[in-house]
Structures are given as structure tokens and as C-alpha cells.
Design an enzyme around this catalytic site. Structure first.
Site, PDB file in Angstrom:
ATOM      1  N   ASN A  65       0.800  -1.222   0.000  1.00 16.56           N
ATOM      2  CA  ASN A  65       0.000   0.000   0.000  1.00 16.56           C
ATOM      3  C   ASN A  65       0.839   1.282   0.000  1.00 16.56           C
ATOM      4  O   ASN A  65       0.425   2.315   0.504  1.00 16.56           O
ATOM      5  CB  ASN A  65      -1.013  -0.036   1.150  1.00 16.56           C
ATOM      6  CG  ASN A  65      -0.351  -0.168   2.509  1.00 16.56           C
ATOM      7  OD1 ASN A  65       0.867  -0.137   2.615  1.00 16.56           O
ATOM      8  ND2 ASN A  65      -1.156  -0.296   3.553  1.00 16.56           N
ATOM      9  N   HIS A 102       4.105   4.116   4.511  1.00 16.40           N
ATOM     10  CA  HIS A 102       3.917   3.960   5.958  1.00 16.40           C
ATOM     11  C   HIS A 102       3.911   5.351   6.572  1.00 16.40           C
ATOM     12  O   HIS A 102       4.653   6.232   6.128  1.00 16.40           O
ATOM     13  CB  HIS A 102       5.074   3.154   6.576  1.00 16.40           C
ATOM     14  CG  HIS A 102       5.112   3.286   8.085  1.00 16.40           C
ATOM     15  ND1 HIS A 102       4.353   2.495   8.895  1.00 16.40           N
ATOM     16  CD2 HIS A 102       5.765   4.167   8.895  1.00 16.40           C
ATOM     17  CE1 HIS A 102       4.543   2.872  10.169  1.00 16.40           C
ATOM     18  NE2 HIS A 102       5.408   3.877  10.188  1.00 16.40           N
TER      19      HIS A 102
HETATM   20  P1  DAT Z   1      -1.094   1.378   8.500  1.00 16.32           P
HETATM   21  O1  DAT Z   1       0.081   1.108   7.579  1.00 16.32           O
HETATM   22  O2  DAT Z   1      -2.215   2.072   7.778  1.00 16.32           O
HETATM   23  O3  DAT Z   1      -0.697   2.083   9.779  1.00 16.32           O
HETATM   24  P2  DAT Z   1      -1.331  -1.059  10.095  1.00 16.32           P
HETATM   25  O4  DAT Z   1      -0.405  -0.410  11.075  1.00 16.32           O
HETATM   26  O5  DAT Z   1      -2.613  -1.635  10.622  1.00 16.32           O
HETATM   27  O6  DAT Z   1      -1.714  -0.052   8.906  1.00 16.32           O
HETATM   28  O7  DAT Z   1      -0.581  -2.251   9.354  1.00 16.32           O
HETATM   29  C1  DAT Z   1       0.775  -2.112   8.957  1.00 16.32           C
HETATM   30  C2  DAT Z   1       0.927  -2.687   7.584  1.00 16.32           C
HETATM   31  O8  DAT Z   1       0.661  -4.096   7.613  1.00 16.32           O
HETATM   32  C3  DAT Z   1      -0.031  -2.140   6.515  1.00 16.32           C
HETATM   33  O9  DAT Z   1       0.377  -0.906   5.972  1.00 16.32           O
HETATM   34  C4  DAT Z   1      -0.029  -3.236   5.511  1.00 16.32           C
HETATM   35  C5  DAT Z   1       0.051  -4.495   6.374  1.00 16.32           C
HETATM   36  N1  DAT Z   1      -1.309  -5.007   6.648  1.00 16.32           N
HETATM   37  C6  DAT Z   1      -2.211  -4.509   7.516  1.00 16.32           C
HETATM   38  N2  DAT Z   1      -3.356  -5.212   7.494  1.00 16.32           N
HETATM   39  C7  DAT Z   1      -3.154  -6.202   6.567  1.00 16.32           C
HETATM   40  C8  DAT Z   1      -3.961  -7.255   6.053  1.00 16.32           C
HETATM   41  N3  DAT Z   1      -5.208  -7.461   6.501  1.00 16.32           N
HETATM   42  N4  DAT Z   1      -3.421  -8.066   5.105  1.00 16.32           N
HETATM   43  C9  DAT Z   1      -2.163  -7.883   4.670  1.00 16.32           C
HETATM   44  N5  DAT Z   1      -1.348  -6.899   5.095  1.00 16.32           N
HETATM   45  C10 DAT Z   1      -1.841  -6.063   6.014  1.00 16.32           C
HETATM   46 MG    MG Z   2       0.424   1.464  11.380  1.00 17.41          MG
END
Ligand code: DAT
Ligand code: MG
Length: 140
Positions: free
Chosen positions: A114, A117
Site C-alpha cells: 500500500n 507507511h
Molecule cells: P497502516 O500502515 O495504515 O498504519 P497497520 O499499522 O494496521 O496499517 O498495518 C501495517 C501494515 O501491515 C499495513 O500498511 C499493511 C500491512 N497489513 C495490515 N493489514 C493487513 C492485512 N489485513 N493483510 C495484509 N497486510 C496487512
Molecule cells: Mg500502522
């Protein structure tokens, strides 16, 4: 709101597609200043430490593999309310849910890949900045 600093990472899916400049333009248009920036290729172990908070999550191994799969650009963004402003510019974690015009809506490939970060709170921002940068490297 006070001037803050936040840690940003332009992830492998975006560096591979040569999107660093387009993503940086989004930060700058939002009033965020890039006060430190470097391109590095992390090892899986280095990613593992950075994302240790997610180590019990089912996607942790995949996340570490992905983040170590190609170079990233780590950067410190500075501005009024920079932590939440950056989260707004990034958009929701899952690009399918990200608001129009956000980085993830425009560039992210999937929830796992995505593009960016961003730190989520003052404590994590300070911790994450110090993981990658020494104080003298931050030039405001
Ligand atoms: P963010 O990057 O929006 O802070 P996060 O901290 O919940 O999101 O998660 C860190 C990263 O982990 C995220 O950018 C991509 C990966 N990730 C999160 N949820 C996921 C999922 N359901 N499946 C695969 N990768 C995921
Ligand atoms: Mg995060």
C-alpha cells in the site's frame, strides 16, 4: 496545533514503479516539509524490528518479506499536526477504503502493498524516527 515530525516510508511497490517524486509532491502540496530522506534496502530482520508491534498478526511474515523485497525511501515529514495530516494524505490502510486523492487511493496495489507507511502517534513517531535517523540528519 503544534509543529510535529513524523516518520514516513515510501514502500517497495512504489519505489519499484518510480513513484517517489509523485508521492513527495502529495506531501509538499499538503504543507508537509521533507526534513530528512534516504533510500535504503532493509533486511527482513530490520523490518521485523520496525514492525515488531505486528508480530502476532497473520500477515507479519508477508509484510516483512515485502518490505525487504526492494529499496524503500525513509523520510521525516515536518509540519503543523504532521502525524495526523500525513495519515490523511496517505489514506486508509486498504486502498479500497481510501478517500479519493489520497496516496493509497491513487497508487496502492493492495492492503499489503500500500505504497506508504506513516507513524500513528507522537510516541511511535519519535521511536520510528530514531530507528532510522540521527538528530543531526534532520534539517528543518
Ligand atoms: P497502516 O500502515 O495504515 O498504519 P497497520 O499499522 O494496521 O496499517 O498495518 C501495517 C501494515 O501491515 C499495513 O500498511 C499493511 C500491512 N497489513 C495490515 N493489514 C493487513 C492485512 N489485513 N493483510 C495484509 N497486510 C496487512
Ligand atoms: Mg500502522
Amino acid at each position: 496545533m503544534a509543529t510535529e515530525r513524523t516518520l514516513s516510508i515510501i514502500k517497495p511497490d512504489a519505489t519499484k514503479r518510480n513513484l517517489t517524486g509523485k508521492i513527495n509532491a502529495k506531501f509538499e502540496e499538503a504543507g508537509l516539509r521533507i526534513v530528512a530522506q534516504k533510500r535504503i534496502h532493509l533486511s527482513k530482520e530490520q523490518v521485523g524490528v520496525f514492525y515488531a508491534v505486528h508480530k502476532e498478526r497473520p500477515f507479519y511474515d508477508e509484510l516483512c518479506e515485502f518490505m525487504a523485497s526492494a529499496p524503500v525511501v525513509v523520510q521525516v515529514l515536518e509540519g503543523e499536526g504532521a502525524i495526523s495530516k500525513n495519515r490523511e494524505v496517505m489514506g486508509a490502510t486498504n486502498p479500497a477504503d481510501a478517500a479519493e486523492g489520497t496516496i493509497r487511493a491513487e497508487f496502492a496495489e493492495s492492503v499489503g502493498e500500500n505504497s506508504v507507511h506513516g507513524s500513528d502517534a507522537p510516541e511511535t513517531a519519535a521511536e520510528e524516527i530514531s530507528y532510522f535517523f540521527a538528530g543531526l540528519e534532520l534539517v528543518g
